[in-house]
Design an enzyme around this catalytic site. Structure first.
Site, PDB file in Angstrom:
ATOM      1  N   CYS A   2       0.793  -1.180  -0.083  1.00 42.42           N
ATOM      2  CA  CYS A   2       0.089   0.021  -0.007  1.00 42.42           C
ATOM      3  C   CYS A   2       0.933   1.189  -0.176  1.00 42.42           C
ATOM      4  O   CYS A   2       1.994   1.326   0.325  1.00 42.42           O
ATOM      5  CB  CYS A   2      -0.956  -0.044   1.384  1.00 42.42           C
ATOM      6  SG  CYS A   2      -1.744  -1.415   1.475  1.00 42.42           S
ATOM      7  N   ARG A  27       3.431   0.740  -6.776  1.00 43.77           N
ATOM      8  CA  ARG A  27       3.407  -0.557  -5.785  1.00 43.77           C
ATOM      9  C   ARG A  27       2.453  -1.229  -5.752  1.00 43.77           C
ATOM     10  O   ARG A  27       2.091  -2.471  -5.181  1.00 43.77           O
ATOM     11  CB  ARG A  27       3.315   0.681  -4.457  1.00 43.77           C
ATOM     12  CG  ARG A  27       4.545   1.398  -3.952  1.00 43.77           C
ATOM     13  CD  ARG A  27       4.056   2.470  -3.202  1.00 43.77           C
ATOM     14  NE  ARG A  27       4.036   1.969  -1.676  1.00 43.77           N
ATOM     15  CZ  ARG A  27       5.392   1.737  -0.884  1.00 43.77           C
ATOM     16  NH1 ARG A  27       6.292   2.275  -1.212  1.00 43.77           N
ATOM     17  NH2 ARG A  27       5.074   1.298   0.246  1.00 43.77           N
ATOM     18  N   TRP A  74      -3.426  -2.152  -1.320  1.00 37.61           N
ATOM     19  CA  TRP A  74      -3.415  -3.559  -1.700  1.00 37.61           C
ATOM     20  C   TRP A  74      -3.941  -4.366  -0.861  1.00 37.61           C
ATOM     21  O   TRP A  74      -3.511  -4.670   0.343  1.00 37.61           O
ATOM     22  CB  TRP A  74      -1.737  -3.770  -2.021  1.00 37.61           C
ATOM     23  CG  TRP A  74      -1.727  -5.294  -2.783  1.00 37.61           C
ATOM     24  CD1 TRP A  74      -1.914  -6.374  -2.261  1.00 37.61           C
ATOM     25  CD2 TRP A  74      -1.796  -5.385  -4.395  1.00 37.61           C
ATOM     26  NE1 TRP A  74      -1.753  -7.414  -3.220  1.00 37.61           N
ATOM     27  CE2 TRP A  74      -1.819  -6.721  -4.349  1.00 37.61           C
ATOM     28  CE3 TRP A  74      -1.953  -4.725  -5.317  1.00 37.61           C
ATOM     29  CZ2 TRP A  74      -1.897  -7.346  -5.908  1.00 37.61           C
ATOM     30  CZ3 TRP A  74      -1.732  -5.175  -6.669  1.00 37.61           C
ATOM     31  CH2 TRP A  74      -1.800  -6.641  -6.671  1.00 37.61           C
ATOM     32  N   ASN A  98      -0.082   1.313   6.079  1.00 34.68           N
ATOM     33  CA  ASN A  98       0.658   0.191   5.268  1.00 34.68           C
ATOM     34  C   ASN A  98       1.160  -0.715   6.164  1.00 34.68           C
ATOM     35  O   ASN A  98       1.940  -0.450   6.984  1.00 34.68           O
ATOM     36  CB  ASN A  98       1.538   0.883   4.050  1.00 34.68           C
ATOM     37  CG  ASN A  98       2.479  -0.041   3.441  1.00 34.68           C
ATOM     38  OD1 ASN A  98       1.998  -1.080   3.278  1.00 34.68           O
ATOM     39  ND2 ASN A  98       3.632   0.300   3.376  1.00 34.68           N
ATOM     40  N   GLY A  99       0.771  -2.048   5.860  1.00 35.63           N
ATOM     41  CA  GLY A  99       1.506  -3.137   6.951  1.00 35.63           C
ATOM     42  C   GLY A  99       0.350  -4.115   7.292  1.00 35.63           C
ATOM     43  O   GLY A  99      -0.844  -4.183   6.572  1.00 35.63           O
ATOM     44  N   GLU A 479      22.921 -20.092  -0.560  1.00 33.99           N
ATOM     45  CA  GLU A 479      22.690 -18.343  -0.860  1.00 33.99           C
ATOM     46  C   GLU A 479      23.633 -17.508  -0.208  1.00 33.99           C
ATOM     47  O   GLU A 479      23.993 -16.595  -0.734  1.00 33.99           O
ATOM     48  CB  GLU A 479      21.085 -18.214  -0.540  1.00 33.99           C
ATOM     49  CG  GLU A 479      20.642 -16.775  -0.520  1.00 33.99           C
ATOM     50  CD  GLU A 479      20.901 -16.108  -1.785  1.00 33.99           C
ATOM     51  OE1 GLU A 479      21.187 -16.601  -2.821  1.00 33.99           O
ATOM     52  OE2 GLU A 479      20.872 -14.652  -1.814  1.00 33.99           O
ATOM     53  N   LYS A 483      25.780 -14.669  -1.794  1.00 35.12           N
ATOM     54  CA  LYS A 483      25.749 -13.199  -1.169  1.00 35.12           C
ATOM     55  C   LYS A 483      27.147 -12.730  -0.915  1.00 35.12           C
ATOM     56  O   LYS A 483      27.512 -11.763  -1.613  1.00 35.12           O
ATOM     57  CB  LYS A 483      24.852 -12.999  -0.121  1.00 35.12           C
ATOM     58  CG  LYS A 483      23.512 -13.158  -0.390  1.00 35.12           C
ATOM     59  CD  LYS A 483      22.785 -11.815  -1.075  1.00 35.12           C
ATOM     60  CE  LYS A 483      22.493 -12.028  -2.438  1.00 35.12           C
ATOM     61  NZ  LYS A 483      22.120 -12.874  -3.167  1.00 35.12           N
ATOM     62  N   GLU A 486      29.648 -12.677  -3.993  1.00 39.77           N
ATOM     63  CA  GLU A 486      29.371 -11.712  -5.307  1.00 39.77           C
ATOM     64  C   GLU A 486      29.699 -10.327  -5.086  1.00 39.77           C
ATOM     65  O   GLU A 486      29.898  -9.524  -5.943  1.00 39.77           O
ATOM     66  CB  GLU A 486      28.180 -12.112  -5.839  1.00 39.77           C
ATOM     67  CG  GLU A 486      27.009 -11.682  -4.859  1.00 39.77           C
ATOM     68  CD  GLU A 486      25.470 -11.821  -5.771  1.00 39.77           C
ATOM     69  OE1 GLU A 486      25.623 -11.649  -7.005  1.00 39.77           O
ATOM     70  OE2 GLU A 486      24.721 -12.071  -5.007  1.00 39.77           O
ATOM     71  N   HIS A 502      33.159 -35.759   3.605  1.00 37.09           N
ATOM     72  CA  HIS A 502      33.338 -36.637   2.375  1.00 37.09           C
ATOM     73  C   HIS A 502      34.184 -35.715   1.379  1.00 37.09           C
ATOM     74  O   HIS A 502      34.342 -35.934   0.180  1.00 37.09           O
ATOM     75  CB  HIS A 502      31.958 -36.612   1.584  1.00 37.09           C
ATOM     76  CG  HIS A 502      31.264 -37.595   2.298  1.00 37.09           C
ATOM     77  ND1 HIS A 502      31.301 -38.872   2.470  1.00 37.09           N
ATOM     78  CD2 HIS A 502      29.913 -37.125   3.090  1.00 37.09           C
ATOM     79  CE1 HIS A 502      30.451 -39.476   3.209  1.00 37.09           C
ATOM     80  NE2 HIS A 502      29.579 -38.375   3.811  1.00 37.09           N
ATOM     81  N   LYS A 602      22.745  -7.269 -13.606  1.00 34.74           N
ATOM     82  CA  LYS A 602      21.297  -7.313 -12.559  1.00 34.74           C
ATOM     83  C   LYS A 602      20.623  -8.249 -13.444  1.00 34.74           C
ATOM     84  O   LYS A 602      19.959  -8.944 -12.711  1.00 34.74           O
ATOM     85  CB  LYS A 602      20.564  -6.111 -12.051  1.00 34.74           C
ATOM     86  CG  LYS A 602      19.399  -6.372 -11.578  1.00 34.74           C
ATOM     87  CD  LYS A 602      19.532  -6.780 -10.308  1.00 34.74           C
ATOM     88  CE  LYS A 602      18.532  -7.028  -9.621  1.00 34.74           C
ATOM     89  NZ  LYS A 602      18.762  -7.830  -8.186  1.00 34.74           N
TER      90      LYS A 602
HETATM   91  C1  AGP Z   1      21.692 -12.911  -7.151  1.00 40.26           C
HETATM   92  O1  AGP Z   1      22.286 -12.321  -6.142  1.00 40.26           O
HETATM   93  C2  AGP Z   1      22.625 -12.687  -8.167  1.00 40.26           C
HETATM   94  N1  AGP Z   1      22.404 -11.402  -8.589  1.00 40.26           N
HETATM   95  C3  AGP Z   1      22.154 -13.693  -9.545  1.00 40.26           C
HETATM   96  O2  AGP Z   1      22.673 -15.043  -9.107  1.00 40.26           O
HETATM   97  C4  AGP Z   1      20.636 -13.815  -9.831  1.00 40.26           C
HETATM   98  O3  AGP Z   1      19.931 -14.317  -8.834  1.00 40.26           O
HETATM   99  C5  AGP Z   1      20.420 -14.644 -11.044  1.00 40.26           C
HETATM  100  O4  AGP Z   1      21.304 -13.911 -12.171  1.00 40.26           O
HETATM  101  C6  AGP Z   1      19.129 -14.555 -11.625  1.00 40.26           C
HETATM  102  O5  AGP Z   1      18.359 -13.476 -11.862  1.00 40.26           O
HETATM  103  P1  AGP Z   1      16.862 -13.483 -12.157  1.00 40.26           P
HETATM  104  O6  AGP Z   1      16.324 -13.876 -10.820  1.00 40.26           O
HETATM  105  O7  AGP Z   1      16.502 -12.068 -12.470  1.00 40.26           O
HETATM  106  O8  AGP Z   1      16.622 -14.689 -13.168  1.00 40.26           O
END
Ligand code: AGP
Length: 607
Positions: A2, A27, A74, A98-99, A479, A483, A486, A502, A602
């Site tokens: 919202c 939003r 929303w 909102n919430g 994950e 993070k 990268e 192993h 991105k």
């Molecule tokens: C995640 O931190 C990375 N930037 C990268 O692994 C990303 O998740 C991956 O390229 C998939 O992107 P998408 O979700 O836009 O498909």
């Protein structure tokens, strides 16, 4: 999520409020409304659907008020309708919100016991009645609001006005963003700086727990301890307002902190909190008829798919294959006509994931896409779209999109389990209630940021780092490692804790920190014994667990980071927060380009 806005101005506000709401349309919403004070009394105009419907109704009104609040809704509690649209009014109080107020049912019962029956299905109207009750009992507006805030559990951002108080507006936030706008002889409130851009570029971002009292002449802020505080006035350049850092140093930091809000908004799309049900509209297959399914994605989205596999197989007993898209598109997996493939993608433009989608369609599968960009290529080529409502994610390292993807996967797992008769109404309602607590628990997890930043600076000196997890925490370990590597450029790997002996344990010595993700769940003891194995070889262990785990493990860890105790079902969403913060603060300490790390894009739109 919202959008809320408030203007305490010197000229008529009705259409200015609508102009601000237009800036919040990104939003997502399904109804809108404003409330103003005309001759000291509250006047409210609301409309279902788009803002043009509200403007059409306003054209028939004669509103000259210079104080008002507005809202794009929303639907969370109560369907999308004019009846449930904000602002909500009770006696002398008009409020926009909102919430999600988690304890609204008990508060509603409290009102009904006092003979007060709310007319809408929303949690917000309950808050208006509670404040009006305090006014009835002789409290002033400020005292009334402060008292009621103490009774609320959940996440909120409020803007509130009062009949008979033409020079007062009150704002409050916990878990949902709220900003103060400084005009010439006027003051404003908005969900973000974008909403206020037409009127001012001088913004004060409120912090969690803050309450602000506005008059046309100025403002007063109390923090969550109710102490007077000064928050800085910042200048936001109009050009950058399309997506604004919101006062944070990096987009990644802002997006980490948006998670209580956007998780709530994404849940609202699929969970009916009132009924305790999951509703996933438009799926292209009969979930009860499935005998297997596939999930394909890349990077962080792939790890969201892996968590989804654990949820779906454990809850629904449905076999799930999860692949990274760049492999899946070439391994020629045998797929049945009419089966279901899920693809997950924040951008909806990732080339490998798109190619995997096309392979599935060529095999006659129905494809559902979990995407954050509804107009993306993957969304357009899918048979069904399960949107995440994370809002624009600018930081290359995906954070809020990941936790919103988890929310969608959790809702999907419940829906599949229900369709296959593996869980009953009661268990479904129990799981929905557990998810409903997420915004509040994520706020609590974020409160450990300072401590996590200290640990991150220790990890920033390492050359190699291992992340360990068992069961559903194994994808979280991967994950967390992704993070970290990268954005800090330090080599980090996620392993299944039971896999260490192993081979990978050969890597362990006192120079290799090991991050262990271990809620006090059914696999905790086994993970602790893996932790002992690496401790015995000199590793510096950072344990991420809850209070019970921290109290019990007894191991001599280097550091322990605690996460709020929670239903095991929602733990993966919560444990994403500390691993995101560890990576972020290590990168900040190392001075890398947090939002645009080297070599990365991105959206990877090439093979
Ligand atoms: C995640 O931190 C990375 N930037 C990268 O692994 C990303 O998740 C991956 O390229 C998939 O992107 P998408 O979700 O836009 O498909």
């Amino acid at each position: 999520m919202c959008g809320i806005v408030g203007i305490l101005g010197r000229e008529p506000v009705a259409l200015r409020l609508v102009e601000a709401l237009r800036r919040l349309e990104y939003r997502g919403y399904d109804s809108a409304g404003i409330a103003v004070l005309e001759g000291g009394e509250i006047r409210r105009v609301r409309a279902a659907g788009k803002l043009r419907n509200l403007v059409e109704k306003l054209s028939r009104e004669d509103l000259s008020s210079t104080i008002g609040i507005g809202h794009t809704r929303w639907a969370t509690h109560g369907g999308p309708s004019e009846h449930n649209a904000h602002p909500h009014v009770a006696g002398r109080v008009a409020i926009v919100h909102n919430g999600i107020i988690e304890n609204y049912k008990e508060l509603r019962a409290h009102l009904q016991a006092r003979g007060i029956t709310p007319v809408s299905d929303t949690d917000t109207e309950i808050v208006a009645h509670l404040i009006d009750l305090k006014l009835e009992e002789g409290a002033g507006p400020k005292e009334a609001v402060l008292a009621v805030l103490e009774e609320l559990r959940g996440a909120f951002a409020f803007a509130i006005i009062f009949a008979g108080h033409d020079n007062l507006m009150i704002g409050a936030r916990r878990g949902s963003p709220l900003a103060v706008g400084h005009g010439e002889g006027e003051m404003m409130l908005g969900s973000d700086a974008i909403a206020l851009a037409p009127f001012t570029s001088r913004i004060t971002y409120l912090e969690d727990g803050d309450v602000v009292f506005l008059t046309r002449e100025g403002f007063e802020i109390l923090d969550e301890e109710r102490r007077h505080v000064i928050r800085p006035v910042q200048f936001t350049q109009a050009a950058s307002l399309l997506v604004d850092k919101g006062g944070y140093r990096h987009f990644m930091a802002k997006e980490i902190h948006e998670q209580p809000d956007v998780i709530g908004h994404t849940m609202a799309e699929y969970l009916d909190f009132g009924e305790g049900r999951v509703r996933i509209p438009g799926l292209p297959v009969d979930l009860a008829a499935l005998d297997r399914m596939t999930i394909t994605a890349c990077g962080t989205a792939f790890y969201a798919g892996l968590v989804g596999k654990y949820w779906i197989e454990q809850l629904a007993r449905l076999p799930v294959e999860v692949d990274i898209a760049s492999e899946f598109r070439y391994r020629e997996a045998p797929l049945a006509e009419g089966g279901l493939s899920l693809v997950i993608s924040q951008s909806g433009e990732t080339a490998d994931t798109l190619a995997a989608l096309r392979y599935c369609k060529a095999c006659g599968q129905k494809v559902a896409a979990v995407v954050n960009v509804p107009e993306s290529t993957i969304a357009r080529e899918s048979d069904a779209v399960l949107r995440t409502f994370a809002g624009p994610e600018i930081g290359v390292a995906s954070t809020k999109a990941f936790t919103c993807q988890l929310v969608v996967m959790a809702a999907f797992a419940i829906a599949v389990a229900r369709a296959r008769g593996r869980i009953d109404d009661e268990r479904e309602a129990e799981l929905v209630r557990a998810m409903q607590q997420l915004p509040r628990l994520v706020v609590q997890a974020l409160e450990h940021e300072e401590r996590i930043a200290e640990v991150a600076q220790e990890l920033a000196h390492a050359q190699d780092i291992l992340y360990l997890g068992r069961g559903i925490n194994f994808p979280l370990a991967m994950e967390g490692a992704l993070k970290f590597k990268e954005i800090s450029y330090i080599h980090a790997e996620g392993y299944a804790a039971g896999e260490l002996k192993h081979g990978p344990i050969a890597l362990i010595d006192e120079t290799v920190p090991v991050v262990v993700i271990a809620p006090r769940d059914a696999l905790f003891e086994k993970t602790v014994s893996n932790m002992e194995e690496v401790l015995a070889r000199g590793a510096k262990v950072v344990l991420i667990t809850d209070e019970a785990g921290a109290a019990e493990h007894g191991a001599k860890t280097f550091q322990t980071i605690t996460v709020p105790a929670a239903d095991p079902f929602i733990a993966p969403v919560l444990y994403a927060i500390p691993v995101q913060l560890l990576a972020y603060h290590a990168a900040v300490f190392l001075g890398t380009d947090v939002d645009q790390p080297r070599n990365l894009a991105k959206s990877v739109t090439v093979e």
